[in-house]
Design an enzyme around this catalytic site. Structure first.
Site, short mmCIF file in Angstrom:
data_model
loop_
_atom_site.label_atom_id
_atom_site.label_comp_id
_atom_site.label_asym_id
_atom_site.label_seq_id
_atom_site.Cartn_x
_atom_site.Cartn_y
_atom_site.Cartn_z
N THR A 57 4.21 0.49 7.82
CA THR A 57 3.11 1.30 7.33
C THR A 57 2.12 0.49 6.51
O THR A 57 2.50 -0.16 5.55
CB THR A 57 3.65 2.42 6.43
OG1 THR A 57 4.73 3.06 7.11
CG2 THR A 57 2.56 3.42 6.14
N PRO A 58 0.86 0.50 6.89
CA PRO A 58 -0.17 -0.20 6.12
C PRO A 58 -0.58 0.60 4.90
O PRO A 58 -1.68 1.13 4.83
CB PRO A 58 -1.32 -0.31 7.13
CG PRO A 58 -1.13 0.84 8.06
CD PRO A 58 0.33 1.13 8.09
N CYS A 59 0.30 0.65 3.91
CA CYS A 59 0.04 1.44 2.71
C CYS A 59 -1.18 0.93 1.96
O CYS A 59 -1.78 1.66 1.18
CB CYS A 59 1.23 1.37 1.75
SG CYS A 59 2.81 1.56 2.54
N HIS A 60 -1.54 -0.31 2.21
CA HIS A 60 -2.65 -0.89 1.45
C HIS A 60 -3.98 -0.29 1.87
O HIS A 60 -4.99 -0.52 1.22
CB HIS A 60 -2.65 -2.40 1.64
CG HIS A 60 -2.73 -2.83 3.06
ND1 HIS A 60 -1.61 -2.96 3.86
CD2 HIS A 60 -3.78 -3.14 3.84
CE1 HIS A 60 -1.98 -3.34 5.07
NE2 HIS A 60 -3.30 -3.45 5.09
#
Length: 104
Positions: A52-55
């Site tokens: 997951t690209p939480c950034h």
DNA sequence: ATGCTGACCGAGC
DNA sequence: CGCTCGGCCAGCA
């Protein structure tokens, strides 16, 4: 693994295109959650065993999440910049880099 | 139960 | 543009 709320959140975050960001509030509205805090709580609680690209999830005003979350906001900022996200000083240029799909 | 805390947000000044 | 404040609700001690 049942597809609970957190699964929905992750699937949505994974759909954020390169060079765009979305906000906690947008996610909350889209999934029908009661409050944006719930989104933050879900992302914080789950380990990043997912890709997951939480950034790519930021505050509604364009500020980055936290100093401790991704190894510092400078790190997160450089990450986003290398993906093509535009910055306006310390904040993300939401006007241009917000993922339009959710912001209705 | 209760009183913090928080990866939030919008309104108001 | 910047700061405060209230509301929100899940976890935790």
């Amino acid at each position: 693994m049942p597809n609970d709320l957190s699964t929905l959140v992750y699937e949505l975050v994974e759909k954020v295109p390169l060079g765009k960001v979305t906000t906690y509030g947008d996610i909350a509205r889209t999934l029908g959650l009661k409050t944006p805090r719930q989104v933050g709580w879900i992302l914080h609680r789950n380990p990043s065993q997912r890709k997951t690209p939480c950034h790519r999830v930021v505050f509604s005003d364009g500020r980055l999440s936290g100093q401790f979350a991704f190894g510092g906001r400078d790190a997160q900022r450089h990450w986003l910049e290398s993906e093509g996200v535009l910055f306006n000083g310390e904040k993300v240029d939401m006007k241009r880099s917000r993922w339009a799909e959710l912001s209705h």
